[in-house]
Design an enzyme around this catalytic site. Sequence first.
Site, PDB file in Angstrom:
ATOM      1  N   GLU A 210       0.873  -1.176   0.000  1.00  0.00           N
ATOM      2  CA  GLU A 210       0.000   0.000   0.000  1.00  0.00           C
ATOM      3  C   GLU A 210       0.909   1.225   0.000  1.00  0.00           C
ATOM      4  O   GLU A 210       1.425   1.637   1.031  1.00  0.00           O
ATOM      5  CB  GLU A 210      -0.918  -0.016   1.236  1.00  0.00           C
ATOM      6  CG  GLU A 210      -1.883  -1.193   1.269  1.00  0.00           C
ATOM      7  CD  GLU A 210      -2.858  -1.177   0.098  1.00  0.00           C
ATOM      8  OE1 GLU A 210      -3.107  -0.086  -0.467  1.00  0.00           O
ATOM      9  OE2 GLU A 210      -3.360  -2.251  -0.267  1.00  0.00           O
ATOM     10  N   CYS A 244      -1.788   9.367   2.505  1.00  0.00           N
ATOM     11  CA  CYS A 244      -1.380   8.787   1.216  1.00  0.00           C
ATOM     12  C   CYS A 244      -2.373   9.088   0.113  1.00  0.00           C
ATOM     13  O   CYS A 244      -2.008   9.129  -1.063  1.00  0.00           O
ATOM     14  CB  CYS A 244      -1.173   7.277   1.357  1.00  0.00           C
ATOM     15  SG  CYS A 244      -2.652   6.372   1.853  1.00  0.00           S
TER      16      CYS A 244
END
Length: 489
Positions: A210, A244
Amino acid sequence: MSREQLVVQRARKSFQTGKTKPLEYRIHQLKSLHRFVSERRKDIADAVKKDLHKSEHGTELFETLGLENEINLAVEKLAEWAAPRPVEKNLLTISDEVYVQPEPLGVVLIIGAWNYPWAVTLQPLVGAIAAGNAAVIKPSEVSPHSAKAMEELLPLYLDKDLYPVVTGGVSETQELLKHRFDHVFYTGSSAVGRLVMEAAARHLTPVTLELGGKSPCYIDKNCDLAVACRRITWGKFVNCGQTCIAPDYILCEPGIQGRVVEEISKSIKEFYTDNPKSFEDYGRIINQRHFKRVMALMEGSTVVIGGDSDESQCYIAPTVLKDVTAESKVMQEEIFGPVLPIIAVSGVDEAIQFINEREKPLVIYVFSPDNKLIRRVIAETSSGGLLANDCLVHFTVNTLPFGGVGNSGTGCYHGRHSFDRLSHLRSCLIKKLNMEGVNSMRYPPHTASKLGWARFFILRRVNLGRLGSVALLAVLAALAAFVAQRFSQ
């Protein structure tokens, strides 16, 4: 023998006892994790306050609320997720059992990130527990107070052997990666993601990465700019830009750039007052190294909002840059801070081209009232996810797979996607020792007649649902008898 090796061996030995196989045991551990979140809310908030200057309510909203939701869903749906999954049969297997059986992978390594030190570390753990795995948890050393709290408190609630917490820095993580795991789940930067994948490859260990990247945000000139900029301001500056999936930069036509700046300025004041530095709900950069990195990215660009900073507090004000170009320093890497560049494009055509000339982002944001324009951006670009007319909130929908593509990651999680990602979906076919006549078509000698029948059974599409099972079996039995008679002659 290193501490890390002992921890991994103990987790594997405990997994091999089979104690994680019963669903009741998994549910018990999930409920214990939920109890941990509920009872230790204050400890979690105190740790995040020290690490990221996040408020208590902000921590609950962005760290533990989603975690509780994941746990509740897993507890509710576990029996359904773990059950055998029947699949469509063909003519050759119509009387057999054919299904997919999810089974635990084994020992999973979860390497967490510092920006949301609880959410992105423990949400994958929910999937690991639900799928029946053991898991070694490695919180990020960059958020040291959260890592310490996790190390001290989590073993009070979860099985210490099956779900150990290992703290430390780069050397401890490297030592863990030397050992064989059955899956590695990493959240963080693309640069470190490459190293994790390289280490896992030595053991043929599958990975979920991720990662991040520069997530673009295209604003159509025809949209409600006040609402669009309000949502973009929230998505960008929450957690001081250290998210993110934060919008990394804005793409818009030159004619609306001034209005975009004006609306973002209004929203910053609405959310964080005229003095964000003293406002409880405005965070800080995690440390001085990252502070200096973000400040350096602004060099050579024109600041139109913010720009204030205080290195001693790792404070950078919500900042907007205008007249940025593709060559600007701020466009060379993921910003991961409260700095929002605006790049002028002639319209959606140039925006799509700009996005496609770069690495695939974790998410693309598009703000427009035109559904055709939104569908076009979906059709002509690629990204981990796409969200129209809002920011961040796709992360809260646990029926959507969350993850990147290409440079922004591999694999996905959330809800059932976490369970499936951290399970082996085992193919199972259980035949009976009868109807051997049909099987004759595959045995030597291979003749034209046998090949013809094989083509019929393997390639013929038949709607098996239209016939009752008894009637279908009767037809097949008669057909099998006929085939057997032909082959025996």
